[in-house]
Design a protein around this motif. Structure first.
Motif, mmCIF file in Angstrom:
data_model
loop_
_atom_site.group_PDB
_atom_site.id
_atom_site.type_symbol
_atom_site.label_atom_id
_atom_site.label_comp_id
_atom_site.label_asym_id
_atom_site.label_seq_id
_atom_site.Cartn_x
_atom_site.Cartn_y
_atom_site.Cartn_z
ATOM 1 N N PRO A 594 8.963 25.699 -22.068
ATOM 2 C CA PRO A 594 7.673 25.571 -22.766
ATOM 3 C C PRO A 594 6.815 26.832 -22.590
ATOM 4 O O PRO A 594 5.888 26.855 -21.782
ATOM 5 N N VAL A 595 7.104 27.863 -23.354
ATOM 6 C CA VAL A 595 6.390 29.137 -23.251
ATOM 7 C C VAL A 595 5.278 29.184 -24.293
ATOM 8 O O VAL A 595 5.524 29.015 -25.487
ATOM 9 N N ASP A 596 4.041 29.424 -23.838
ATOM 10 C CA ASP A 596 2.886 29.526 -24.730
ATOM 11 C C ASP A 596 2.480 30.965 -24.993
ATOM 12 O O ASP A 596 1.876 31.266 -26.020
ATOM 13 N N VAL A 597 2.770 31.859 -24.044
ATOM 14 C CA VAL A 597 2.280 33.235 -24.110
ATOM 15 C C VAL A 597 3.405 34.199 -23.755
ATOM 16 O O VAL A 597 4.153 33.957 -22.808
ATOM 17 N N LEU A 598 3.510 35.306 -24.526
ATOM 18 C CA LEU A 598 4.398 36.412 -24.172
ATOM 19 C C LEU A 598 3.543 37.595 -23.758
ATOM 20 O O LEU A 598 2.644 38.018 -24.496
ATOM 21 N N LYS A 599 3.821 38.151 -22.585
ATOM 22 C CA LYS A 599 3.083 39.319 -22.122
ATOM 23 C C LYS A 599 3.948 40.565 -22.335
ATOM 24 O O LYS A 599 5.082 40.633 -21.843
ATOM 25 N N ILE A 600 3.428 41.516 -23.072
ATOM 26 C CA ILE A 600 4.149 42.753 -23.381
ATOM 27 C C ILE A 600 3.909 43.742 -22.251
ATOM 28 O O ILE A 600 2.763 44.066 -21.922
ATOM 29 N N ASP A 601 4.976 44.213 -21.646
ATOM 30 C CA ASP A 601 4.864 45.044 -20.453
ATOM 31 C C ASP A 601 4.153 46.365 -20.736
ATOM 32 O O ASP A 601 4.282 46.951 -21.820
ATOM 33 N N ARG A 602 3.420 46.854 -19.723
ATOM 34 C CA ARG A 602 2.654 48.090 -19.848
ATOM 35 C C ARG A 602 3.545 49.296 -20.139
ATOM 36 O O ARG A 602 3.085 50.285 -20.695
ATOM 37 N N SER A 603 4.841 49.229 -19.760
ATOM 38 C CA SER A 603 5.728 50.364 -20.023
ATOM 39 C C SER A 603 5.898 50.606 -21.519
ATOM 40 O O SER A 603 6.084 51.747 -21.951
ATOM 41 N N PHE A 604 5.835 49.553 -22.335
ATOM 42 C CA PHE A 604 5.911 49.707 -23.792
ATOM 43 C C PHE A 604 4.553 50.118 -24.365
ATOM 44 O O PHE A 604 4.456 50.972 -25.247
ATOM 45 N N VAL A 605 3.499 49.492 -23.828
ATOM 46 C CA VAL A 605 2.151 49.761 -24.346
ATOM 47 C C VAL A 605 1.762 51.214 -24.094
ATOM 48 O O VAL A 605 1.104 51.845 -24.931
ATOM 49 N N SER A 606 2.186 51.770 -22.963
ATOM 50 C CA SER A 606 1.770 53.128 -22.609
ATOM 51 C C SER A 606 2.315 54.176 -23.566
ATOM 52 O O SER A 606 1.804 55.294 -23.618
ATOM 53 N N THR A 642 -6.400 54.591 -28.655
ATOM 54 C CA THR A 642 -5.209 54.694 -29.513
ATOM 55 C C THR A 642 -4.324 53.472 -29.332
ATOM 56 O O THR A 642 -3.833 52.883 -30.311
ATOM 57 N N GLN A 643 -4.090 53.090 -28.083
ATOM 58 C CA GLN A 643 -3.266 51.904 -27.821
ATOM 59 C C GLN A 643 -3.933 50.659 -28.394
ATOM 60 O O GLN A 643 -3.260 49.793 -28.973
ATOM 61 N N LEU A 644 -5.240 50.562 -28.233
ATOM 62 C CA LEU A 644 -5.958 49.409 -28.781
ATOM 63 C C LEU A 644 -5.806 49.344 -30.295
ATOM 64 O O LEU A 644 -5.548 48.269 -30.860
ATOM 65 N N ASP A 645 -5.947 50.497 -30.973
ATOM 66 C CA ASP A 645 -5.811 50.521 -32.432
ATOM 67 C C ASP A 645 -4.418 50.069 -32.855
ATOM 68 O O ASP A 645 -4.265 49.300 -33.813
ATOM 69 N N ARG A 646 -3.408 50.582 -32.179
ATOM 70 C CA ARG A 646 -2.028 50.213 -32.541
ATOM 71 C C ARG A 646 -1.817 48.700 -32.375
ATOM 72 O O ARG A 646 -1.194 48.048 -33.211
ATOM 73 N N LEU A 647 -2.314 48.153 -31.284
ATOM 74 C CA LEU A 647 -2.129 46.724 -31.030
ATOM 75 C C LEU A 647 -2.871 45.882 -32.061
ATOM 76 O O LEU A 647 -2.381 44.833 -32.493
ATOM 77 N N CYS A 648 -4.048 46.359 -32.461
ATOM 78 C CA CYS A 648 -4.785 45.639 -33.511
ATOM 79 C C CYS A 648 -4.019 45.686 -34.829
ATOM 80 O O CYS A 648 -3.951 44.688 -35.567
ATOM 81 N N GLU A 649 -3.442 46.850 -35.157
ATOM 82 C CA GLU A 649 -2.646 46.979 -36.387
ATOM 83 C C GLU A 649 -1.471 46.012 -36.385
ATOM 84 O O GLU A 649 -1.110 45.433 -37.421
ATOM 85 N N LEU A 650 -0.848 45.841 -35.217
ATOM 86 C CA LEU A 650 0.357 45.002 -35.119
ATOM 87 C C LEU A 650 0.027 43.515 -35.026
ATOM 88 O O LEU A 650 0.932 42.679 -35.094
ATOM 89 N N GLY A 651 -1.235 43.172 -34.854
ATOM 90 C CA GLY A 651 -1.603 41.761 -34.805
ATOM 91 C C GLY A 651 -1.454 41.134 -33.442
ATOM 92 O O GLY A 651 -1.273 39.914 -33.331
ATOM 93 N N CYS A 652 -1.523 41.948 -32.369
ATOM 94 C CA CYS A 652 -1.471 41.393 -31.015
ATOM 95 C C CYS A 652 -2.708 40.533 -30.789
ATOM 96 O O CYS A 652 -3.802 40.844 -31.272
ATOM 97 N N ASP A 653 -2.548 39.450 -30.029
ATOM 98 C CA ASP A 653 -3.648 38.507 -29.839
ATOM 99 C C ASP A 653 -4.640 38.952 -28.769
ATOM 100 O O ASP A 653 -5.852 38.880 -28.963
ATOM 101 N N VAL A 654 -4.133 39.356 -27.617
ATOM 102 C CA VAL A 654 -4.983 39.590 -26.447
ATOM 103 C C VAL A 654 -4.534 40.869 -25.767
ATOM 104 O O VAL A 654 -3.352 41.228 -25.802
ATOM 105 N N ALA A 655 -5.476 41.561 -25.111
ATOM 106 C CA ALA A 655 -5.141 42.768 -24.357
ATOM 107 C C ALA A 655 -5.874 42.755 -23.026
ATOM 108 O O ALA A 655 -6.937 42.141 -22.886
ATOM 109 N N GLN A 656 -5.264 43.427 -22.047
ATOM 110 C CA GLN A 656 -5.924 43.624 -20.768
ATOM 111 C C GLN A 656 -5.564 45.008 -20.265
ATOM 112 O O GLN A 656 -4.500 45.533 -20.579
#
Length: 698
Positions: A594-606, A642-656
């Motif tokens: 029962p997975v509700d959330v996927l967390k994308i690792d910082r190694s990809f985000v960076s 830049t990372q924030l813009d890319r994530l917004c373009e891709l439709g990511c839900d949440v960022a930290q």
């Protein structure tokens, strides 16, 4: 934990078991819950249970030195019984009252088997001695002839000797190596130096074999003191000597594999080092064990495990050079001594391990038998036998930690690594005992609205001298079953207490995420530990999120993990899959659990700077999959616009990440929440129209 397999446990002052190591389930097949209180007694052999309970009761009511130490048979998961030794010691408070009992359960089945073999040998010795009939002899020193007191048909198979023999015939049948001592005894008798004697020698029987005879005699002398007649008895002690030899062998050989055991290995290593000192040569010591041996036992049974150990021993013995020495140290651990070590040793070791590690067939099943090894060289890696064996053990530990089937040579840095690990464990224990474990909180922001949707609780601990430290400085503690569980429980208690305070003060913090490790699920009560604390504080489960990595889904605890996650999800706890895409990522896990959330690792985000990068494609793919499965996505480690813009373009839900704020102490969360509505105006968000579903809107 694969070289010294013990099961620690804790009981209340009245003897009720309150905690047991997960190894209990692996050994007995009973769950932890079934073993608590007095449930463990159901696994004790019925014949042993009264004695065990009597000993335990004596310890519980002993005023002076309450210590329990008892051996008994315990039912294993396969239904067979094995011998174990249970020991326990009390822990007292300042007034001397017992507050807990701490004990451990040790598998001594091999030891008891060896003891049984020794007792059997002793029994054979007693029976042989009782069944032996002495042969009475009469030796005339005048005729130099031996006569027998009773009518006998033969003397140890020699029919022609039944009527009597001369001394020359008798001497001709004594073992050449014993003849000198026999002649010396007789010379003492003739020389008037002895009137009675008892000596042992070997005598050649009619079939050509030698029997061990114990001869006792008394001499009769004439008036001048000359020996004229000797009378005595012969006793066949062959069986006794064989029994003694078996006892000596049992003391220095392993019952299962017939290899020398640890005691024999230690003695032989001392001898090899002494010879090397005299010859100015080197000695190699190699310690290795069977990879995944426990899995073989668990999947195919202990009989198959024994077959593997015997095969390893046979292969090892067959491949050894003439001057080498091999032994089984215990469990699935073996060792080799290589005297006169030269440059060819490395190739020899690899050939040996390759031969030992060939697959084998057991009950029509092909079993992969891999081995890992650690090697050390005297005198470079240790001054004495204990030090050199410890160095080889350290090298083996490193080899297994790096990858199964590897060979590691000792180097001084390994000692430093072990000391570093031990230091981490000490720091973690001290920090737990002195209440120096704290949660810090990193905000999680909705990329659609810019609102705070939650925080992730991150462990921090206070060092006495170095101040606030990240969890990486005690990472070894998270690999230790007991410490890892204690750390999780401490974090859970503090996080929920902080959450309750924020709720009371009216702060909207969203969901608070805590991390769970594979160790936390081994006790099969992780969900209950979380929910009971939530209920005790009156907190709704929807305010909590549990983050796990996919490593918890692997192995024999998968069913336990699934039950825990479904229990938590059913109560409203959100389940997040951390570090998705970095390790054992499998889409089947997203369907099974029962997975509700996927967390994308910082190694990809960076590395999201370019839309043409592979990392951009990976993040895009993860978000797309999550959207199709109605799973929320959270990007970790967001540090720039830049990372924030890319994530917004891709439709990511949440960022930290540090772009929004680092990890904050509990006392600073209120100020952050109050100041965020103003701070969020400085960022560009997706816009609510871009995301039709409301899952990530807080």
């Amino acid at each position: 934990m694969d070289l010294n397999p013990q099961i620690p446990w804790i009981s209340d002052p009245d003897g009720s078991i309150c905690e047991i190591s997960p190894r209990w389930t692996l050994l007995t097949g009973m769950t932890i819950e079934e073993g608590l209180d007095a449930g463990w007694t159901r696994a004790v052999h019925p014949e042993d249970l009264p004695r065990v309970l009597e000993q335990w009761n004596i310890a519980l009511h002993s005023a002076d030195q309450p210590v329990a130490d008892v051996r008994y048979r315990l039912r294993r998961a396969d239904g067979h019984y094995c011998w174990v030794r249970a020991r326990s010691y009390p822990r007292r408070d300042a007034e001397g009252r017992i507050v807990k009992w701490y004990g451990n359960l040790e598998d001594i089945d091999d030891q008891v088997a060896a003891e049984t073999a020794l007792r059997d040998s002793e029994e054979r010795y007693r029976l042989a001695s009782r069944a032996t009939n002495d042969l009475i002899w009469d030796w005339s020193h005048i005729t130099d002839r031996i006569e027998w007191a009773d009518s006998v048909e033969s003397i140890y198979g020699h029919v022609e000797a039944a009527a009597g023999v001369d001394m020359e015939w008798w001497r001709a049948h004594i073992h050449p190596e014993d003849l000198a001592s026999v002649d010396a005894t007789w010379a003492a008798v003739h020389g008037r130096r002895r009137d009675s004697w008892s000596h042992e020698f070997r005598f050649r029987a009619a079939d050509g074999s030698y029997v061990h005879l114990l001869s006792r005699g008394y001499v009769l002398r004439d008036e001048h003191g000359r020996a004229r007649r000797s009378i005595g008895a012969l006793q066949d002690v062959t069986q006794a000597r064989r029994a003694e030899a078996e006892l000596r062998r049992a003391a220095y050989h392993d019952v299962l594999t017939d290899l020398p055991n640890r005691a024999h290995f230690a003695a032989r290593l001392e001898q090899a080092l002494a010879a090397a000192r005299a010859d100015d040569t080197r000695v190699g010591v190699v310690v290795f064990d069977v990879d995944n041996f426990k899995a073989i036992n668990d999947s195919l049974g202990h009989g198959a495990g024994d077959t593997v150990l015997r095969a390893v021993a046979q292969r090892l013995s067959a491949g050894l050079p003439p001057d080498a020495f091999a032994a089984r140290l215990g469990g699935d651990e073996f060792a080799i001594i290589l005297p006169g070590l030269d440059e060819s040793a490395s190739a020899l070791i690899r050939r040996l391990l390759e031969a030992v590690g060939r697959p084998m067939t057991i009950d029509e099943s092909v079993v992969e038998v891999g081995v890992s090894a650690g090697a050390a060289v005297w005198p470079a890696d240790g001054n004495d036998a204990e030090a050199i064996l410890k160095s080889a053990d350290l090298a083996l530990y490193t080899a297994k930690a790096r990858s199964a089937g590897d060979v590691e040579s000792f180097h001084p840095e390994l000692r430093d690594a072990v000391e570093t690990r031990n230091s981490m464990l000490r720091d973690a224990r001290d920090a737990l005992g002195e209440e120096r474990i704290f949660p810090f909180y990193q905000p999680k922001i909705s990329l659609a609205s810019g609102e705070i949707v939650g925080f992730e609780a991150l462990l921090r601990w206070q060092h006495r001298e170095r101040g606030l430290q990240p969890p990486g400085t005690i990472h070894a503690a998270f690999e230790d079953s007991a410490l890892s569980t204690q750390l999780t429980d401490r974090m859970l208690e503090r996080v929920l207490r902080d959450l309750a305070d924020w709720q009371e003060q009216g702060y909207e913090t969203g969901r608070i995420a805590i991390n769970g490790s594979p160790v936390d699920f081994r006790r099969d009560d992780f969900a209950e530990r979380i929910l009971s604390r939530l209920h005790a504080l009156g907190l709704p489960a929807r305010l909590l999120e549990l983050e796990v990595t996919e490593s918890v889904f692997l192995g024999r605890t998968a069913e336990t993990v699934e039950r825990a996650l479904r229990t938590l999800a059913g109560e409203g706890v959100t389940i997040a899959l951390d570090d998705f895409g970095t390790g054992y990522a499998s889409l089947t896990h997203l369907q099974q659990f029962p997975v509700d959330v996927l967390k994308i690792d910082r190694s990809f985000v960076s590395r999201l700077g370019s839309t043409n990068s592979a990392d951009f494609a990976i993040v895009h793919g993860v978000i797309d999959i999550a959207q199709r499965m109605d799973i929320q996505t959270v990007a970790e480690g967001v540090e720039n616009e830049t990372q924030l813009d890319r994530l917004c373009e891709l439709g990511c839900d949440v960022a930290q990440g540090f772009l929004f704020g680092g990890a904050l102490g509990a006392g600073r969360i209120g100020a952050f929440v109050r100041g965020w509505p103003q701070a969020r105006q400085g960022y560009c968000w997706q816009g609510a129209s871009n995301r039709p579903r409301s899952f990530g809107q807080g």
